[in-house]
Design an enzyme around this catalytic site. Structure first.
Site, short mmCIF file in Angstrom:
data_model
loop_
_atom_site.label_atom_id
_atom_site.label_comp_id
_atom_site.label_asym_id
_atom_site.label_seq_id
_atom_site.Cartn_x
_atom_site.Cartn_y
_atom_site.Cartn_z
N TYR A 33 0.83 -1.20 0.00
CA TYR A 33 0.00 0.00 0.00
C TYR A 33 0.86 1.25 0.00
O TYR A 33 2.08 1.18 0.20
CB TYR A 33 -0.95 0.00 1.21
CG TYR A 33 -0.29 0.30 2.55
CD1 TYR A 33 0.55 -0.63 3.17
CD2 TYR A 33 -0.50 1.51 3.19
CE1 TYR A 33 1.14 -0.34 4.39
CE2 TYR A 33 0.09 1.80 4.41
CZ TYR A 33 0.91 0.87 5.00
OH TYR A 33 1.50 1.15 6.20
N LYS A 149 6.52 -2.05 1.93
CA LYS A 149 5.32 -1.44 2.56
C LYS A 149 4.14 -2.40 2.41
O LYS A 149 3.20 -2.17 1.64
CB LYS A 149 5.03 -0.06 1.97
CG LYS A 149 4.18 0.81 2.88
CD LYS A 149 4.21 2.25 2.48
CE LYS A 149 3.15 3.10 3.15
NZ LYS A 149 3.24 3.21 4.60
N GLU A 182 11.47 1.94 14.74
CA GLU A 182 10.67 3.05 14.21
C GLU A 182 9.34 3.02 14.92
O GLU A 182 9.13 2.21 15.82
CB GLU A 182 10.50 2.91 12.69
CG GLU A 182 9.80 1.61 12.28
CD GLU A 182 9.58 1.47 10.77
OE1 GLU A 182 9.51 2.48 10.07
OE2 GLU A 182 9.49 0.31 10.32
N LEU A 207 10.93 0.99 7.50
CA LEU A 207 10.40 1.46 6.23
C LEU A 207 11.10 2.77 5.87
O LEU A 207 11.23 3.65 6.73
CB LEU A 207 8.89 1.71 6.35
CG LEU A 207 8.25 2.16 5.04
CD1 LEU A 207 8.10 0.99 4.08
CD2 LEU A 207 6.89 2.80 5.29
N1 PLP Z 1 7.26 3.50 9.17
C1 PLP Z 1 6.12 2.80 9.10
C2 PLP Z 1 6.07 1.44 9.72
C3 PLP Z 1 4.98 3.34 8.47
O1 PLP Z 1 3.83 2.63 8.41
C4 PLP Z 1 5.06 4.65 7.93
C5 PLP Z 1 3.90 5.25 7.29
O2 PLP Z 1 2.81 4.71 7.27
C6 PLP Z 1 6.27 5.35 8.02
C7 PLP Z 1 7.35 4.74 8.64
C8 PLP Z 1 6.41 6.75 7.44
O3 PLP Z 1 6.43 6.67 6.03
P1 PLP Z 1 5.94 7.90 5.12
O4 PLP Z 1 6.74 9.08 5.54
O5 PLP Z 1 6.24 7.47 3.73
O6 PLP Z 1 4.48 8.07 5.38
#
Ligand code: PLP
Length: 286
Positions: A33, A149, A182, A207
């Protein structure tokens, strides 16, 4: 006004938008996603989000459901039909619908594509940022390829729920070495007593947040010092400032970790400055 969702070629009222029970997303969490912020009618960092989508699909060997140009048109159509000028757009691709069997369907089936959009009043985020949020720490129970993701988010869901039940907004996930990976749905950052901004380096254990990537460019442009390395909760508790990043939270100050105040319990000045700058520096596409 009924919300409109895109499902495999059709724009449908949300209540009529359904996927078959044998969709591999529903059966196995076999899909990926993206979530992209929408700000004043523009998509924020769209190219980076679509680039990460292509990477996630490639890692799972799922074909793109439509060509990139067609996907961009679908995203805009969903925003227009839902009259969303501020909020976010969600898109999900699964391996498709096939009789339940763990191995990939052979011959392969058409991947499923679902797109939804949600209007959020930007003042809500600003109100949260002016106070800051609390986080808790909890063991990182996720699989070992969280750089993809993937929609298999059960450990993230449980962590977020635990945070909510403890009166916090986010959970910081702690790896087997006792270090912060994270957030359940965000990247984690601290600023130490020397002003150095610290966030975990990208590998398979986190991620690669799009907000994180854009913020790193902003930090460099501001002449601030960045260290991409692991940090512990103990180090975070001694930090001058802490924050999370994500497409729906942007740069959000953290004022407490596991009930202990950070930076006197108020949002840090550097964090708020970075939040303020973010939209001026991020790419916008309409
Ligand atoms: N880490 C995780 C596990 C996430 O689910 C997300 C966003 O949903 C992020 C980091 C931050 O990613 P982004 O800045 O692309 O939204």
């Amino acid at each position: 006004m009924s919300r409109i969702a895109y499902v495999n070629g059709l724009y449908l009222p949300s209540r009529d938008a359904v996927v078959p029970i044998e969709d591999r997303g529903y059966q196995f969490g076999d899909g990926v996603y993206e979530v992209c912020e929408v700000f004043n009618g523009a998509l924020i960092d769209e190219e980076r989000h679509l680039g990460r989508l292509a990477r996630s699909l490639g890692e799972l060997r799922i074909d793109a459901p439509v060509k990139p140009g067609a996907l961009k048109i679908i995203l805009r159509e969903v925003l227009a039909r839902n009259k969303v000028a501020n909020g976010y757009i969600y898109l999900q691709v699964t391996r498709g619908v096939a009789p339940r069997d763990h191995v990939f369907p052979q011959p392969s089936v058409r991947p499923s594509l679902v797109v939804t959009a949600r209007q959020i009043d930007p003042r809500k985020g600003e109100a949260a940022a002016s106070k800051g949020i609390s986080v808790i720490s909890t063991p990182d129970l996720r699989w070992k390829r969280v750089d993809i993701k993937s929609i298999a988010l059960l450990p993230n869901v449980l962590a977020r729920q635990e945070a909510r039940e403890q009166g916090a907004y986010e959970a910081w996930l702690i790896d087997d070495d006792g270090l912060v990976s994270e957030g359940a749905a965000s990247n984690a950052w601290i600023i130490d007593e020397t002003g150095s901004i610290i966030t975990r380096q990208v590998d398979h254990s986190i991620l690669r947040g799009i907000t994180r990537t854009t913020l790193i460019e902003i930090i460099a442009a501001q002449g601030l010092h960045l260290a991409e390395r692991k940090f512990s909760i103990d180090e975070a508790l001694r930090a001058r400032e802490a924050f999370i990043t994500g497409a729906t939270t942007l740069v959000m100050p953290v004022v407490a970790i596991d009930g202990q105040k950070i930076g006197g319990g108020v949002p840090g000045a550097v964090t708020l400055k970075l939040r303020h700058i973010f939209h001026n520096a991020a790419a916008r596409s309409t």
